[in-house]
Scaffold this active site. Structure first.
Site: not given
Lengths: 79, 230
Positions: B89, B198, B200
Site C-alpha cells: 500500500c 494488505h 498482513e
C-alpha cells in the site's frame, strides 16, 4: 528570486478530481466544458540570476515537485 | 530451511500497519525487526517490508517524501544489492516514488477511499513473493486506500507485461481504476515488489480471509534461504 511552479495532470491523463469539480460547477449552474485540478508551489530560490534560478527550478520539478509520468509543469519567475 | 527468517519492517512517521506486518511475519515463522525511519543502516536481515499508512502525511504525493529518509537510502542500497523488498500500500507508493518500482499510484478513479476485501489473481509465480502460490490462484485480501490507482503509460505497460513484471491483478471488480487491473508489480530484477492489497491483514482465519499467507509466506520462505550478512 521568487517563482511559481504550476503542476498539472498531463493531457490525456484521467483527472477524477477535475471531473468532480467540473460536475459540481455544472450543478451550480455554470456552463463548464472541462475542469482539471493541479497544484501550485511557490518557491523562493536563493539565486539572483534568472537563468540559474530556472535551471534550479527545472531540476526541482524533475526530481520532486512533479511526477513526470503523469504531470507536466510550468515555471513562472516572479522576480 | 534452517533459522528463522529475519525481516525488517520500516516505520515512517504516519505508518500505521507496521505492527500488523510484524505480527503477521511472526505468525508465519519469521523474526520481524522494527526499523525506524531515522536509522541509516538496516540490521542484518533477509528481507525488508515497507508497511501501509500515510508516511509524512501523504504530503505532495503519497510516498513522495519518504524516499528522503535515512532508512529509505539504506533500503535502496539493500535493493540494489539484490535484497528482497516488499512494499504494501503506502510502501508500494514509496517504492514507485523512489524509482525502485515502475509506474505511479494515483487517486482512485472513484475519488472514494476504498476499504473492502478484493480478489487478486496470481499472474506470476517466478518471484520470491509469490513462489508458494500457483499461477491463476485467486487470493482474497483486503484493500484500504485512497490512492491505489496504479498507472503506467501504454509503452511502459507493454514493456512490463512482456517482461512478466505484472504479478497480481484484480480478479473481480477493480477497486481503484488501475491500468490493466494491476494490483501488484515487481521490478526487473524481481527482488522488489509492491502491491495495494494488505496481505498482513489476511493471515489469521479469526479475522477473515487468509489470502495474504501466499504472499508473506513466500517472502518468509525466500528470506529464510538467504544467508544473512552481519
Amino acid at each position: 528570486m521568487k517563482a511559481t511552479v504550476l503542476v498539472r495532470p498531463k493531457p490525456g491523463i484521467l483527472d477524477p478530481q477535475g471531473e468532480a469539480v467540473e460536475s459540481s460547477l455544472r450543478q451550480l449552474g455554470f456552463a463548464v466544458a472541462e475542469a482539471r485540478v493541479g497544484r501550485v508551489v511557490d518557491v523562493d530560490v536563493e539565486a539572483t540570476d534568472p537563468v540559474e534560478a530556472r535551471v534550479q527550478l527545472e531540476r526541482m520539478c524533475e526530481q520532486l515537485l512533479a511526477n513526470p509520468l503523469i504531470e507536466s509543469y510550468e515555471i513562472e519567475l516572479v522576480g | 530451511m534452517s533459522e528463522r527468517a529475519r525481516i525488517a519492517v520500516v516505520t515512517f512517521p504516519g505508518s500505521n500497519d507496521d505492527r500488523d506486518a510484524c505480527h503477521a511475519l511472526e505468525l508465519l515463522g519469521a523474526e520481524p525487526l522494527a526499523v525506524w525511519h531515522g536509522d541509516a543502516e538496516l540490521p542484518p536481515v533477509g528481507a525488508v517490508v515497507l508497511p501501509g499508512g500515510f508516511s509524512y502525511g501523504d504530503y505532495l504525493r503519497a510516498g513522495a517524501i519518504a524516499r528522503f529518509s535515512p532508512a529509505m537510502q539504506a533500503v535502496a542500497e539493500f535493493a540494489a544489492g539484490g535484497g528482497l523488498v516488499l512494499g504494501i500500500c503506502n510502501g508500494f507508493q514509496v517504492l514507485c516514488e523512489a524509482g525502485l518500482l515502475p509506474g505511479v499510484l494515483r487517486r482512485n478513479a472513484s475519488l472514494d477511499f476504498v476499504c473492502q476485501d478484493v480478489d487478486v489473481r496470481v499472474e506470476r509465480t517466478d518471484t520470491p513473493f509469490t513462489a508458494t502460490a500457483a499461477e491463476g490462484d485467486v487470493l482474497t485480501i483486503p484493500v484500504k486506500h485512497g490512492e491505489g490507482c496504479w498507472y503506467a503509460g501504454a509503452e511502459l505497460l507493454a514493456e512490463l507485461e512482456a517482461a512478466g513484471q505484472i504479478v497480481l491483478r484484480y480478479a473481480g471488480a477493480n477497486p481503484n481504476g488501475s491500468v490493466a487491473d494491476v494490483a501488484g508489480v515487481v521490478n526487473r530484477g524481481r527482488n522488489v515488489m509492491g502491491l495495494m492489497p494488505h496481505p498482513e491483514h489476511a493471515v489469521d482465519p479469526l479475522l477473515g480471509p487468509t489470502g495474504g499467507v501466499a504472499i508473506l509466506g513466500s517472502l518468509v520462505a525466500a528470506a529464510s534461504r538467504i544467508p544473512v550478512l552481519a
